[in-house]
Design an enzyme around this catalytic site. Structure first.
Site, PDB file in Angstrom:
ATOM      1  N   CYS A   2       0.857  -1.194   0.000  1.00  0.00           N
ATOM      2  CA  CYS A   2       0.000   0.000   0.000  1.00  0.00           C
ATOM      3  C   CYS A   2       0.890   1.240   0.000  1.00  0.00           C
ATOM      4  CB  CYS A   2      -0.878   0.036   1.235  1.00  0.00           C
ATOM      5  SG  CYS A   2      -1.858  -1.457   1.424  1.00  0.00           S
ATOM      6  N   ARG A  28       1.220   1.746  -6.446  1.00  0.00           N
ATOM      7  CA  ARG A  28       1.542   0.781  -5.398  1.00  0.00           C
ATOM      8  C   ARG A  28       0.310   0.083  -4.852  1.00  0.00           C
ATOM      9  NH1 ARG A  28       6.559   1.945  -1.926  1.00  0.00           N
ATOM     10  NH2 ARG A  28       5.615   0.199  -0.888  1.00  0.00           N
ATOM     11  N   TRP A  74      -3.855  -1.824  -1.322  1.00  0.00           N
ATOM     12  CA  TRP A  74      -3.861  -3.063  -2.112  1.00  0.00           C
ATOM     13  C   TRP A  74      -4.153  -4.145  -1.092  1.00  0.00           C
ATOM     14  CZ3 TRP A  74      -1.453  -7.826  -2.673  1.00  0.00           C
ATOM     15  CH2 TRP A  74      -1.523  -8.434  -3.939  1.00  0.00           C
ATOM     16  N   ASN A 100       1.066   0.456   5.963  1.00  0.00           N
ATOM     17  CA  ASN A 100       1.513  -0.429   4.898  1.00  0.00           C
ATOM     18  C   ASN A 100       2.258  -1.571   5.560  1.00  0.00           C
ATOM     19  OD1 ASN A 100       2.411  -1.592   2.503  1.00  0.00           O
ATOM     20  ND2 ASN A 100       4.180  -0.219   2.353  1.00  0.00           N
ATOM     21  N   GLY A 101       1.907  -2.815   5.237  1.00  0.00           N
ATOM     22  CA  GLY A 101       2.573  -3.963   5.856  1.00  0.00           C
ATOM     23  C   GLY A 101       1.527  -4.957   6.324  1.00  0.00           C
ATOM     24  N   GLU A 464      12.266 -13.549 -19.681  1.00  0.00           N
ATOM     25  CA  GLU A 464      11.811 -12.197 -19.353  1.00  0.00           C
ATOM     26  C   GLU A 464      10.735 -11.734 -20.344  1.00  0.00           C
ATOM     27  OE1 GLU A 464      11.849 -10.345 -16.945  1.00  0.00           O
ATOM     28  OE2 GLU A 464      11.562  -8.311 -17.635  1.00  0.00           O
ATOM     29  N   LYS A 468       6.978 -10.577 -19.207  1.00  0.00           N
ATOM     30  CA  LYS A 468       6.362  -9.295 -19.582  1.00  0.00           C
ATOM     31  C   LYS A 468       4.995  -9.550 -20.213  1.00  0.00           C
ATOM     32  CE  LYS A 468       8.229  -7.138 -17.716  1.00  0.00           C
ATOM     33  NZ  LYS A 468       9.390  -7.258 -16.910  1.00  0.00           N
ATOM     34  N   GLU A 471       2.356 -10.714 -17.526  1.00  0.00           N
ATOM     35  CA  GLU A 471       1.890  -9.786 -16.495  1.00  0.00           C
ATOM     36  C   GLU A 471       1.048  -8.641 -17.040  1.00  0.00           C
ATOM     37  OE1 GLU A 471       4.921  -7.950 -14.020  1.00  0.00           O
ATOM     38  OE2 GLU A 471       6.315  -7.807 -15.678  1.00  0.00           O
ATOM     39  N   HIS A 487      11.476 -31.953 -24.841  1.00  0.00           N
ATOM     40  CA  HIS A 487      11.284 -32.806 -23.660  1.00  0.00           C
ATOM     41  C   HIS A 487       9.904 -32.641 -23.047  1.00  0.00           C
ATOM     42  CE1 HIS A 487      15.421 -34.074 -23.872  1.00  0.00           C
ATOM     43  NE2 HIS A 487      15.802 -32.807 -23.971  1.00  0.00           N
ATOM     44  N   LYS A 587       3.760  -3.001  -7.699  1.00  0.00           N
ATOM     45  CA  LYS A 587       5.146  -2.699  -8.045  1.00  0.00           C
ATOM     46  C   LYS A 587       6.120  -3.335  -7.057  1.00  0.00           C
ATOM     47  CE  LYS A 587       8.403  -0.830 -10.390  1.00  0.00           C
ATOM     48  NZ  LYS A 587       8.692  -1.550 -11.652  1.00  0.00           N
TER      49      LYS A 587
END
Ligand code: AGP
Length: 592
Positions: A2, A28, A74, A100-101, A464, A468, A471, A487, A587
């Site tokens: 948050c 955030r 969040w 936040n936490g 990577e 991208k 997400e 395989h 983020k």
């Protein structure tokens, strides 16, 4: 996860300023927003939803008063609802808290407080904090001491800002394992979870450490430890301008940050002499262990290929969330390199704390003053500037640049610097392919699956590229070592599935080309990344993104990632998704 902010202003309404600050923090946390200001009583406006919508309904900036606290949430405990949105208050609405936490022991504390008669209004872990402060204020303590007392009851992580109508000229900030900074102007004071939130108002920043409190009020800013002892702390002047944290004319932060990459790499290269100094200070080691998450993990994986092939040093790469299960192989001969953009990722910090007990640690970090920079033995800054888009782009190429610089100074192969200096020009050329990539994005935007393949240095690039895509487009993307396809995953290849083949010139090229033929024979659509003069690859591929011939596989990871970032970005935009705020992601992931 948050975002929090608080301010005490000089003869100016606080609510419009707080609103501007939380808008900057929106990346955030985006499910709820709230602001509280104290006058003769605490007034709160908060709700679930995007800031712009909540503001439209509630007129957040209308709150009176010259100080206040604000939050963007969040959700971790309790659904995104108005009741669960911050700020949270005590029974009497005299104390307001943003947090936040995660408070791990909140259930026990809540039960105890309820037994003592406290009435809770939300399902959040946070709400225990104002009730604890209320309890201690009711017992005669002032806001500062009651907050300090409450913090000693908490288990878990927190960055908080607290205010009370009983002391309406004061904001208390405190942190443990979640970031919190203090900003200062003449007679104006701020607390925030992140520098860009307050950069428009001040660039004079004080970083708080764990178990420290900031008392903002008539005495200016006082920093104290959890026992109440005053601490002297230097003010740092941050060179980021507010503009650097804005979109700067682009539609999204992500595309702005993709285009900033040549500059970001140049800025990282300016760190070369600092990196050299760090290398000179490093103790002897016979083994390297990279630890990171997500994109930073892919940068680490490239580090493994580089250090093993060019330095001959055995190098492991461990996902930070898995580190605790394999750390016993560490010893004083190991250098643990942690890569983290934010410096606050909970998994990486946990791994850092384990590693610190057994080995020397070196953190490669973008956010100055973040926890990882303070808890590692050695620090290298990527200097990519603030990255707002949830999808890491410019910080990835800066991390890679740091790894190349480390390699150069560890190996003494200074001639490689010349090649590295030319990389930003190659990146500019890669960015010039944007129109072509936009066309490819339009063509494949409705495909349900993508494969990304590469070998050696190109394997992390493929991984990577797939991350991208996943997400920000919500398309299923698999990043695979090209040789591994046969395989198992080859069974998934149907007619028309796009396969992105990363095939720069070098040792891996011919084998990767063989895999291109293999997937094409099964009906795949091949999008190839390779050298301009690679006629044979061009003849096999349905789409070809060309690079200068001189970029060989060792240095390809930086320029070759750009088309893959652009592909994900443009598919996201084509699908009507906001690439800056993909669902379910944030983020900075400050929970394990
Ligand atoms: C990257 O696009 C992601 N958003 C994510 O994987 C990120 O790289 C990861 O969470 C690690 O973050 P850090 O670098 O701040 O530690």
């Amino acid at each position: 996860m948050c975002g929090i902010v608080g301010c005490i202003l000089n003869n100016k309404k606080a609510a419009p300023v707080l609103l501007g600050c939380v808008k900057r923090l929106e990346y955030r946390g985006y499910d709820s927003v709230g602001i509280a200001t104290p006058t003769h009583k605490i007034q709160i406006k908060k709700d679930q939803g995007k800031i712009v919508d909540v503001d439209k309904n509630l007129k957040l900036a209308d709150l009176p008063g010259t100080m206040g606290i604000a939050h963007v949430r969040w959700a971790t405990h309790g659904l995104p609802t108005k009741e669960n949105a911050h700020p949270h208050t005590d029974c009497e609405n005299k104390i307001a808290v943003v947090h936040n936490g995660i408070i791990e022991n909140y259930k026990t504390l809540k039960e105890q407080l309820e037994d003592e008669g406290h009435v809770f209004k939300s399902e959040t872990d946070t709400e225990v904090i104002p009730h604890l402060i209320e309890k201690y204020m009711d017992a005669g303590e002032d806001l500062e001491n009651a907050t300090r007392h409450a913090l000693t009851d908490l288990k878990g992580s927190y960055a908080i800002a607290v205010m009370s109508k009983n002391e309406p000229d004061k904001i208390i900030g405190a942190r443990k394992e979640s970031p919190l900074i203090v900003g200062k102007n003449e007679n104006e004071y701020f607390v925030a979870s992140d520098v860009p939130a307050i950069l428009e108002y001040t660039n004079k920043i004080i970083y708080l450490n764990d178990y420290e409190m900031a008392i903002l009020g008539e005495n200016g800013v006082l920093i104290k430890d959890i026992d109440g002892n005053l601490i002297e702390r230097e003010i740092e002047v941050i060179e980021w301008t507010p503009d650097m944290a804005e979109k700067g004319g682009y539609d999204h932060f992500m595309i702005k940050e993709i285009h900033e990459q040549p500059e970001a790499v140049k800025n990282t290269l300016l760190e070369a002499s600092e990196i050299k100094k760090v290398v000179q200070k490093l103790p002897g080691f016979s083994r390297i262990c990279f630890v990171a998450c997500g994109t930073s993990y892919h940068a680490s994986l490239t580090g493994k290929y580089l250090f093993e092939s060019r330095l001959g040093i055995p190098t492991d790469v461990v996902l930070a969330s898995e580190f605790g299960y394999s750390s016993r192989t560490l010893n004083e001969e190991t250098l643990v390199i942690l890569i983290t953009q934010s410096g606050e990722t909970a998994d990486t910090l946990k791994a850092l704390r384990i590693a610190n007990k057994k080995a020397k640690t070196l953190a490669i970090v973008n956010v100055l003053g973040s926890t990882a920079t303070r808890e590692s033995d050695y620090v290298i800054y990527t200097r990519a500037g603030p990255e707002i888009g949830v999808a890491a782009t410019k910080t990835y190429v800066s991390q890679l640049t740091c790894i190349y610089l480390l390699l150069i100074y560890l190996s003494g192969r200074h001639e490689l610097l010349d090649i590295l200096q030319k990389i930003p020009d190659h990146m500019v050329s890669a960015l010039e392919k944007e129109n072509k990539i936009r066309d490819i994005a339009k063509k494949y935007k409705n495909t349900p699956d993508f494969f990304f393949i590469g070998r050696g240095f190109s394997y992390p690039t493929a991984m990577e590229g797939a991350l991208k895509l996943k997400e920000i487009t919500y398309i299923h993307g698999e990043g695979y070592p090209a040789g591994e396809l046969k395989h198992g995953p080859l069974a998934l290849l149907d007619e028309g599935v796009p396969v992105v083949a990363v095939a720069p010139p070098g040792k891996s090229h011919d084998k990767t080309f063989g895999n291109v033929e293999e997937v094409k024979a099964r009906g795949a659509q091949v999008i190839a990344l390779g050298s301009r003069s690679d006629e044979i690859l061009k003849s096999e591929a349905h789409e070809m993104i060309e690079f200068e011939d001189e970029i060989d596989e060792m240095f390809s990871p930086i320029p070759y990632i750009i088309p893959l970032q652009l592909l994900a970005y443009h598919i996201s935009v084509e699908k009507g998704i906001d690439p800056d705020k993909p669902k379910n992601l944030a983020k900075c992931v400050t929970v394990e």
